[in-house]
Design a protein around this motif. Sequence first.
Motif, short mmCIF file in Angstrom:
data_model
loop_
_atom_site.label_atom_id
_atom_site.label_comp_id
_atom_site.label_asym_id
_atom_site.label_seq_id
_atom_site.Cartn_x
_atom_site.Cartn_y
_atom_site.Cartn_z
N ALA A 1 -5.28 16.28 2.83
CA ALA A 1 -4.06 16.17 2.03
C ALA A 1 -2.97 15.41 2.79
CB ALA A 1 -3.57 17.57 1.65
N MET A 2 -2.88 15.64 4.10
CA MET A 2 -1.95 14.85 4.91
C MET A 2 -2.29 13.37 4.84
SD MET A 2 -1.53 17.21 8.32
CE MET A 2 -0.54 15.97 9.18
N ALA A 3 -3.59 13.07 4.84
CA ALA A 3 -4.03 11.68 4.77
C ALA A 3 -3.61 11.03 3.45
CB ALA A 3 -5.53 11.59 4.95
N ALA A 4 -3.58 11.81 2.37
CA ALA A 4 -3.14 11.26 1.09
C ALA A 4 -1.70 10.77 1.19
CB ALA A 4 -3.27 12.32 0.00
N ILE A 5 -0.87 11.51 1.91
CA ILE A 5 0.52 11.08 2.11
C ILE A 5 0.56 9.83 2.97
CG2 ILE A 5 2.72 11.74 3.16
CD1 ILE A 5 2.03 14.65 2.47
N MET A 6 -0.21 9.81 4.06
CA MET A 6 -0.23 8.64 4.92
C MET A 6 -0.71 7.39 4.18
SD MET A 6 0.32 7.11 7.72
CE MET A 6 0.63 8.35 8.96
N ILE A 7 -1.77 7.54 3.41
CA ILE A 7 -2.30 6.40 2.66
C ILE A 7 -1.28 5.89 1.66
CG2 ILE A 7 -4.08 5.70 1.00
CD1 ILE A 7 -5.96 7.67 2.52
N SER A 8 -0.55 6.79 1.00
CA SER A 8 0.48 6.36 0.06
C SER A 8 1.59 5.59 0.77
CB SER A 8 1.07 7.56 -0.69
OG SER A 8 1.88 8.36 0.15
N LEU A 9 1.92 5.99 1.99
CA LEU A 9 2.94 5.27 2.77
C LEU A 9 2.46 3.87 3.13
CD1 LEU A 9 4.15 8.11 5.17
CD2 LEU A 9 5.37 7.19 3.19
N LEU A 10 1.20 3.77 3.55
CA LEU A 10 0.65 2.46 3.91
C LEU A 10 0.58 1.54 2.70
CD1 LEU A 10 -2.21 3.61 6.32
CD2 LEU A 10 -0.01 2.63 6.95
N PHE A 11 0.14 2.06 1.57
CA PHE A 11 0.10 1.25 0.35
C PHE A 11 1.51 0.89 -0.10
CE2 PHE A 11 -4.33 2.08 0.09
CZ PHE A 11 -4.86 1.22 -0.87
N GLY A 12 2.49 1.73 0.26
CA GLY A 12 3.87 1.47 -0.12
C GLY A 12 4.57 0.46 0.77
N GLY A 13 3.89 -0.02 1.80
CA GLY A 13 4.45 -1.07 2.63
C GLY A 13 4.73 -0.71 4.07
N CYS A 14 4.45 0.53 4.47
CA CYS A 14 4.64 0.89 5.88
C CYS A 14 3.67 0.09 6.75
CB CYS A 14 4.42 2.39 6.09
SG CYS A 14 5.78 3.42 5.53
N GLU A 15 4.09 -0.20 7.95
CA GLU A 15 3.31 -0.97 8.90
C GLU A 15 2.01 -0.22 9.22
OE1 GLU A 15 2.56 -0.89 12.30
OE2 GLU A 15 2.23 -3.03 12.61
N PRO A 16 0.87 -0.93 9.38
CA PRO A 16 -0.41 -0.25 9.61
C PRO A 16 -0.44 0.66 10.84
CG PRO A 16 -0.80 -2.52 8.97
CD PRO A 16 0.68 -2.38 9.18
N HIS A 17 0.42 0.41 11.81
CA HIS A 17 0.45 1.26 12.99
C HIS A 17 1.31 2.51 12.81
CE1 HIS A 17 -1.02 -2.54 14.81
NE2 HIS A 17 -1.68 -1.71 15.61
N THR A 18 1.79 2.76 11.61
CA THR A 18 2.56 3.97 11.33
C THR A 18 1.69 5.20 11.59
OG1 THR A 18 3.88 2.86 9.64
CG2 THR A 18 3.78 5.25 9.53
N VAL A 19 2.27 6.21 12.25
CA VAL A 19 1.52 7.43 12.56
C VAL A 19 2.41 8.65 12.40
CG1 VAL A 19 0.02 6.29 14.25
CG2 VAL A 19 2.12 7.38 15.04
N PHE A 20 1.77 9.80 12.19
CA PHE A 20 2.41 11.09 12.40
C PHE A 20 2.19 11.43 13.87
CE2 PHE A 20 0.87 11.87 7.89
CZ PHE A 20 2.12 11.68 7.32
N ASN A 21 3.20 12.00 14.53
CA ASN A 21 2.99 12.41 15.92
C ASN A 21 3.92 13.56 16.26
OD1 ASN A 21 1.46 12.14 18.21
ND2 ASN A 21 2.62 10.48 19.11
#
Length: 214
Positions: A183-203
Amino acid sequence: MRIGIFGAGAMADALGTRWAAAGHELMITGRTAGKARALADKWGAHTGGFEEVAEFAEVALIAVLYQGMTSTLAQIGDAVRGKVIVDCNNPVEVEHFTLVTTPGRSMAQEIEQVTGGHVVKAFNLCHARVWQMESPVFDGRRLVVPYCGDDPAALGTTRRLIADIGCEPLRVGDLRHAHHLEAMAAIMISLLFGGCEPHTVFNLVDRAAAAPNG
């Protein structure tokens, strides 16, 4: 360590490249023989059929799009029964960015049920470009990689594989918690598709490490 890789996409490429550099022995198979052969040549590794790769592997990485998971598992069958399986996949559709699995049930649990292997969920929260980094470091801190599973030996193996690519392992529970990582990955994928840089991470933030001197 002998790592059998099922899939020849970007995630298999990124993780396999890093593990080969760390000294692990790899063997790969995939639906497209040419792509698998190209990665094997890149790593100085071998290719084989699904059963051959399963027999070779001490630990298996399954890295395929969720649309191809059913056919991949059918070809693997029970050839990895009792072995460590690292699951880096995300059952997330990209129209509404929701999970396609049964509510409360993870892909990792499905893989374990079908294969009889000891599944650990890991490496599913970042774009492949993050795993390509020789040392995934952000704000001066090693990337924290959550992982979860039930089998102690499988957890230990996965912890080593995370550390081998320069990251900080963080166990977040048993395999029931894989649903939350997906489920966390669903949020991350939506951010990437929304234009966030591919190196965006949770940390995680270490306040002591981040505090100014003095």
